[in-house]
Design a protein around this motif. Structure first.
Motif, mmCIF file in Angstrom:
data_model
loop_
_atom_site.group_PDB
_atom_site.id
_atom_site.type_symbol
_atom_site.label_atom_id
_atom_site.label_comp_id
_atom_site.label_asym_id
_atom_site.label_seq_id
_atom_site.Cartn_x
_atom_site.Cartn_y
_atom_site.Cartn_z
ATOM 1 N N ASP A 314 0.822 -1.216 0.000
ATOM 2 C CA ASP A 314 0.000 0.000 0.000
ATOM 3 C C ASP A 314 0.851 1.259 0.000
ATOM 4 N N ALA A 315 2.018 1.201 0.644
ATOM 5 C CA ALA A 315 2.872 2.382 0.744
ATOM 6 C C ALA A 315 3.477 2.787 -0.594
ATOM 7 N N TYR A 316 3.390 1.928 -1.610
ATOM 8 C CA TYR A 316 3.954 2.275 -2.920
ATOM 9 C C TYR A 316 3.137 3.340 -3.649
ATOM 10 N N ALA A 317 1.903 3.544 -3.231
ATOM 11 C CA ALA A 317 1.002 4.434 -3.964
ATOM 12 C C ALA A 317 1.601 5.829 -4.117
ATOM 13 N N ASP A 318 1.571 6.333 -5.343
ATOM 14 C CA ASP A 318 1.993 7.695 -5.675
ATOM 15 C C ASP A 318 3.503 7.928 -5.561
ATOM 16 N N LEU A 319 4.294 6.876 -5.340
ATOM 17 C CA LEU A 319 5.740 7.059 -5.298
ATOM 18 C C LEU A 319 6.308 7.072 -6.719
ATOM 19 N N PRO A 320 7.371 7.850 -6.955
ATOM 20 C CA PRO A 320 7.988 7.843 -8.284
ATOM 21 C C PRO A 320 8.596 6.481 -8.585
ATOM 22 N N ALA A 321 8.594 6.103 -9.857
ATOM 23 C CA ALA A 321 9.117 4.796 -10.265
ATOM 24 C C ALA A 321 10.600 4.692 -9.937
ATOM 25 N N PRO A 322 11.019 3.581 -9.331
ATOM 26 C CA PRO A 322 12.422 3.439 -8.927
ATOM 27 C C PRO A 322 13.302 2.818 -10.010
ATOM 28 N N ASP A 323 14.596 3.070 -9.874
ATOM 29 C CA ASP A 323 15.595 2.422 -10.717
ATOM 30 C C ASP A 323 16.115 1.144 -10.063
ATOM 31 N N ALA A 324 15.915 1.034 -8.770
ATOM 32 C CA ALA A 324 16.378 -0.141 -8.027
ATOM 33 C C ALA A 324 15.489 -0.326 -6.810
#
Length: 407
Positions: A314-324
């Motif tokens: 759930d905490a992934y919501a609205d986070l910028p896409a990661p490189d790693a």
């Protein structure tokens, strides 16, 4: 843009010497300008210029609407020294096409300070605490280092002295350089632990020669800091596995890491310390550990670490896409699937497992997605009565894989 040969925006770097220190090209740009933007200190230097003068607003980004409205009309932005070195020029490139602007720099405070002290500039670390956390200086504290630091205001030198003393670098020499290049230029030196300078001008640059005291604990920037470098409750990726994880994550300048189940934040802190321009998000649901992550980030000089309270996924919501992505806090309840979907093509995924349930998940992921799977167990020498013997730690399953950049 109306004429590729004549950009409408000119960014003029101006020193403490004022208009007298400007080149003829910079003065011509000011005379031709219809609008001039700058701080109140810079605009106060202008006497006989007919252009409209606009002081920067707070927050700064609010001024960009007025600036962009001037597109196509001769416009000047006044800045301090070299606008492209921790200056407004870098900010403007995010709002104005670089092809529509030209930059006319003056000597930077870094150059002037290095020249005044006869320090080779290439051998110095150039930093700023203007608009940035003071704790960011901590990662650069190593014996013998020479630091040049833009101050936020007149209180910065004493705050830096307190930081140095608190980190065990109290014997370090501090040189405060005020109004360099102007009629009010003043250069004073002291020692961090005995800082006694008063009446410091807001416009100042601090030079530091790092000298380690007995309490100093120099920390290298390579991955694999000692476990006791981190405040932790025992739930952390230990040194050997942490070094392996960072290596497999392949940190590159400008890349973003998600540290899922951050614990003490050791992975994200070490990621940020590897190179300038790194970014990391520590995701952690336990409140006490969030405080530890914050404390470790500040103590080890990476206060820019973004901390997100919440449980994956759930905490992934609205986070910028990661490189790693590093997953060290469990692989249940969709933690991996949502992270894998968010990971950029070509991104690196590293996951660790210590329980049989998590191990089974990694075995399945390895079978489906490939990558490299390792089972690592570290034995440490410990006392066994009057003798010594190797005591094994729990084995850890390490898996890393690169997400295909093919659709």
């Amino acid at each position: 843009m109306t004429d590729a040969a004549q950009p409408w925006l000119t960014v003029v770097g101006i020193g403490d010497g004022g208009l007298d220190s400007l080149s003829s090209e910079a003065l011509d740009a000011l005379r031709a300008a219809r609008t001039i933007f700058g701080g109140e200190r810079h605009l106060a230097m202008l006497d006989d210029f007919s252009a409209q003068q606009i002081a920067w607003e707070k927050p700064f980004d609010d001024s960009m609407i007025a600036l962009q409205a001037c597109a196509g009309s001769p416009t000047v932005v006044l800045a301090t020294g070299d606008p492209m070195w921790f200056g407004v020029g870098a900010t403007l490139t995010r709002h104005v096409d670089p092809a529509e602007m030209r930059v006319l720099p003056s000597p930077s405070a870094f150059q002037l300070t290095a020249a005044a002290l006869c320090w080779p500039l290439a051998d110095c670390q150039c930093l700023t605490v203007h608009g940035r956390p003071l704790e960011g200086v901590s990662r650069h504290l190593v014996p013998g280092a020479r630091l040049l630091i833009y101050s936020a205001d007149g209180s910065s030198p004493q705050a830096l002295a307190r930081l140095l003393t608190g980190r065990g670098y109290g014997p370090s020499r501090i040189v405060v350089c005020e109004h360099l290049g102007g009629t009010r230029e003043r250069i004073r030196a002291t020692v961090a632990a005995d800082f006694d300078l008063t009446g410091i001008a807001d416009l100042n640059t601090v030079a530091v020669e790092c000298v380690a005291g007995r309490a100093a604990e120099p920390r290298p920037l390579v991955p694999g800091l000692a476990d006791d470098a981190f405040v932790n409750d025992g739930k952390m990726t230990k040194r050997v596995l942490r070094g392996l994880a960072i290596s497999a994550l392949q940190p590159l300048p400008g890349h973003l890491l998600w540290d899922v189940g951050a614990g003490s934040g050791s992975i994200s802190v070490e990621w940020l310390r590897t190179a300038p321009g790194m970014a990391a998000i520590a995701i952690e649901p336990v409140e006490d550990r969030l405080a530890m992550v914050r404390e470790n980030a500040e103590a080890l000089g990476v206060p820019e670490l973004r901390i997100v309270e919440g449980a994956a996924p759930d905490a992934y919501a609205d986070l910028p896409a990661p490189d790693a992505i590093f997953i060290g806090g469990g692989l249940t309840d969709g933690v991996f699937d949502a992270a894998w979907e968010a990971l950029k093509p070509g991104g690196r995924m590293v996951a660790h497992a210590v329980t049989l349930e998590s191990e089974a998940i990694l075995l399945d992921l390895h079978a489906r997605l490939g990558g490299e799977l390792m089972r690592i167990q570290v034995d440490r020498a410990e006392e066994v009565g009057p003798y010594r013997g190797f005591r094994p730690a729990m084995p850890v399953i390490h898996w890393h894989v690169t997400k295909s950049d093919r659709p």
